[in-house]
Design an enzyme around this catalytic site. Sequence first.
Site, PDB file in Angstrom:
ATOM      1  N   GLN A   1      42.658 -23.326   6.973  1.00  9.12           N
ATOM      2  CA  GLN A   1      42.090 -22.224   6.164  1.00  9.12           C
ATOM      3  C   GLN A   1      41.184 -22.858   5.178  1.00  9.12           C
ATOM      4  O   GLN A   1      41.695 -23.890   4.477  1.00  9.12           O
ATOM      5  CB  GLN A   1      42.941 -21.366   5.444  1.00  9.12           C
ATOM      6  CG  GLN A   1      43.719 -20.339   6.330  1.00  9.12           C
ATOM      7  CD  GLN A   1      42.993 -18.991   6.839  1.00  9.12           C
ATOM      8  OE1 GLN A   1      41.563 -18.996   6.381  1.00  9.12           O
ATOM      9  NE2 GLN A   1      43.281 -18.331   7.596  1.00  9.12           N
TER      10      GLN A   1
ATOM     11  N   GLU B   1      49.018 -22.276  20.655  1.00  5.26           N
ATOM     12  CA  GLU B   1      47.668 -22.682  20.106  1.00  5.26           C
ATOM     13  C   GLU B   1      46.847 -23.410  21.223  1.00  5.26           C
ATOM     14  O   GLU B   1      47.373 -24.183  22.030  1.00  5.26           O
ATOM     15  CB  GLU B   1      47.599 -23.846  18.791  1.00  5.26           C
ATOM     16  CG  GLU B   1      46.493 -24.359  18.329  1.00  5.26           C
ATOM     17  CD  GLU B   1      45.092 -23.542  18.202  1.00  5.26           C
ATOM     18  OE1 GLU B   1      45.140 -22.706  17.275  1.00  5.26           O
ATOM     19  OE2 GLU B   1      44.164 -24.043  18.585  1.00  5.26           O
TER      20      GLU B   1
ATOM     21  N   CYS C   1      23.271 -20.171  -8.574  1.00  7.29           N
ATOM     22  CA  CYS C   1      22.859 -21.027  -7.796  1.00  7.29           C
ATOM     23  C   CYS C   1      21.466 -20.985  -7.355  1.00  7.29           C
ATOM     24  O   CYS C   1      20.770 -19.890  -7.159  1.00  7.29           O
ATOM     25  CB  CYS C   1      23.530 -20.653  -6.457  1.00  7.29           C
ATOM     26  SG  CYS C   1      22.795 -21.680  -5.028  1.00  7.29           S
TER      27      CYS C   1
ATOM     28  N   CYS D   1      40.484 -12.437  10.233  1.00  6.19           N
ATOM     29  CA  CYS D   1      39.328 -12.759   9.246  1.00  6.19           C
ATOM     30  C   CYS D   1      38.009 -11.847   9.524  1.00  6.19           C
ATOM     31  O   CYS D   1      36.808 -11.836   9.186  1.00  6.19           O
ATOM     32  CB  CYS D   1      38.686 -14.091   9.170  1.00  6.19           C
ATOM     33  SG  CYS D   1      38.324 -14.580  11.047  1.00  6.19           S
TER      34      CYS D   1
ATOM     35  N   TYR E   1      48.359 -18.068  18.067  1.00  8.04           N
ATOM     36  CA  TYR E   1      47.102 -18.753  17.631  1.00  8.04           C
ATOM     37  C   TYR E   1      47.560 -19.463  16.279  1.00  8.04           C
ATOM     38  O   TYR E   1      46.885 -18.953  15.113  1.00  8.04           O
ATOM     39  CB  TYR E   1      46.189 -17.425  17.184  1.00  8.04           C
ATOM     40  CG  TYR E   1      45.623 -16.616  18.263  1.00  8.04           C
ATOM     41  CD1 TYR E   1      44.665 -16.663  19.178  1.00  8.04           C
ATOM     42  CD2 TYR E   1      46.522 -15.526  18.626  1.00  8.04           C
ATOM     43  CE1 TYR E   1      44.359 -15.749  20.096  1.00  8.04           C
ATOM     44  CE2 TYR E   1      46.242 -14.690  19.413  1.00  8.04           C
ATOM     45  CZ  TYR E   1      45.065 -14.907  20.219  1.00  8.04           C
ATOM     46  OH  TYR E   1      44.833 -14.042  21.386  1.00  8.04           O
TER      47      TYR E   1
HETATM   48  N1  SAH Z   1      47.191 -19.498  11.940  1.00  5.12           N
HETATM   49  C1  SAH Z   1      46.227 -20.506  11.809  1.00  5.12           C
HETATM   50  C2  SAH Z   1      45.109 -20.617  12.719  1.00  5.12           C
HETATM   51  C3  SAH Z   1      44.240 -19.219  12.642  1.00  5.12           C
HETATM   52  S1  SAH Z   1      42.617 -19.413  13.391  1.00  5.12           S
HETATM   53  C4  SAH Z   1      45.996 -20.840  10.425  1.00  5.12           C
HETATM   54  O1  SAH Z   1      46.451 -19.693   9.570  1.00  5.12           O
HETATM   55  O2  SAH Z   1      45.442 -21.823  10.153  1.00  5.12           O
HETATM   56  C5  SAH Z   1      42.735 -18.948  15.078  1.00  5.12           C
HETATM   57  C6  SAH Z   1      43.327 -20.112  15.902  1.00  5.12           C
HETATM   58  O3  SAH Z   1      43.533 -19.835  17.315  1.00  5.12           O
HETATM   59  C7  SAH Z   1      42.591 -21.499  16.213  1.00  5.12           C
HETATM   60  O4  SAH Z   1      43.612 -22.454  15.706  1.00  5.12           O
HETATM   61  C8  SAH Z   1      41.975 -21.518  17.434  1.00  5.12           C
HETATM   62  O5  SAH Z   1      41.859 -22.607  18.064  1.00  5.12           O
HETATM   63  C9  SAH Z   1      42.991 -20.506  18.099  1.00  5.12           C
HETATM   64  N2  SAH Z   1      42.707 -19.930  19.325  1.00  5.12           N
HETATM   65  C10 SAH Z   1      41.600 -19.487  19.759  1.00  5.12           C
HETATM   66  N3  SAH Z   1      41.620 -18.782  20.980  1.00  5.12           N
HETATM   67  C11 SAH Z   1      42.711 -19.027  21.531  1.00  5.12           C
HETATM   68  C12 SAH Z   1      43.656 -18.739  22.606  1.00  5.12           C
HETATM   69  N4  SAH Z   1      43.018 -18.252  23.666  1.00  5.12           N
HETATM   70  N5  SAH Z   1      44.843 -18.876  22.879  1.00  5.12           N
HETATM   71  C13 SAH Z   1      45.282 -19.816  21.760  1.00  5.12           C
HETATM   72  N6  SAH Z   1      44.742 -20.019  20.527  1.00  5.12           N
HETATM   73  C14 SAH Z   1      43.653 -19.766  20.416  1.00  5.12           C
END
Ligand code: SAH
Length: 449
Positions: A283, A333, A73, A408, A312
Amino acid sequence: MKLSKNDDIKLNIDALTSEGSGIGRFDGFAVFVRGVVPGDEIVAHIIKCSKNYAIGIVKDIIKPSKFRVESDCPVSSKCGGCSFRNVSYEEELRYKKDRVQDALERIGKLDVKVEEILGADNCSHYRNKAQYPVSICDGELFAGFYAYKSHRIICNDDCALQPKEFKDGLEAFKIWTEKADVTSYDENTGKGLLRHIYFRKGFATGDIMACAVINGNSIPESELLVSLLREKLAGLKSVVININRENSNVILGKECKTVWGDDYISDKLLGKTFVISPNSFYQVNHDQCEKLYTKAREYANLSKDETLLDLYCGVGTIGLTMAEDVKRLIGVEIISQAVENAKINAKLNNTDNAEFICADAPTAAKKLEKEGIKADVIILDPPRKGCDGSLFDTVCQMNPKRIVYVSCDSSTLARDLKILDEKGYKTKKVCAVDMFPRTPHVEAVALIE
Ligand code: SAH
């Protein structure tokens, strides 16, 4: 010998930080240098010296590490993104696995061996999402990424991590900003319109979303932008503006307006269809995400009489790819658009045993527990900062047989696994997944019983 600013010193790089900086020791004193590889012998020029550490830049590579490869890159040394562009992929994977292992031992005080890391077959153009900060000077649009720990834009419209189409999309924005006399947002004055250009692509469907993040309520000549984008992007399904008038580092504002096409795009994961709004989490690496969810499903080891609680849950991806294994699925969520998406996604996949709640995860879990809901298996997939400490009491009161924690950030994962361990929930298995090849980030999934 004491180090001072502007010193040139010989340094052996023997490790990397979680942000991808090389670490070398000078008389036991830690010196951080970017753009180096463990095993490099370098001359570092010291640019900052504080009480406990120093920061250097590479002046000369005396002897390159055997793990060093040529960067493919042109801007990798300036851009903050790919700290592994100079490292062989094999070594990158070893390093990432070790980092998860190290966090479990050092922070989590856990005695568990990380399984073989799930590496990527493809390390280029894998991202399905890009958010380019922009600057418009004398009518010309510059888009790229921020240099490490700065807000200086390193121009790059052809990033090796992004799909090729995003370059064509940026071209459309370039013509539009010039013809429509668009200004770029200035962080110092709070003036100017265009802040970021944001694209998302469904890798399995080819759908593309284009989004202008603006410091305002509307954009000039939106028809022109739409026609340019349609001309350049065959997969274009949605053009939206996102309104962000806050003077902050957060890229997206809460409100979106659809300018053309649908409010969301679709993608497919493990045979299921998912709609995704601009504000919903999804993701970034399609193929690695399927490997991650497959591992999570293996760890969850569900059966038909069980209730699965997906905390989440984003647009419902993890739970909905497992819904047919269980009696009942409850997803929680906090982002309302993502919950709306999750409800549509349940319908699209003919899932009639799922419900989704828009709430803060610890609050919703407590409420569910009070209502007497027994979750047999709980998925935890929090943002980088990990779970709120108050969640674990509720999770344990629910008495699940298994918890599957997707993370992550291995440091907060290890911290949270330690809390669960102290409450009697033991970490049985951990697997690292390389969701973000060439960058310092690593995903991991843990089974807790
Ligand atoms: N499991 C999903 C999202 C993971 S990312 C996937 O694999 O795609 C983490 C997620 O947590 C995000 O969507 C974010 O909006 C949510 N989030 C963040 N803080 C939160 C909270 N206090 N309560 C519920 N969800 C939350």
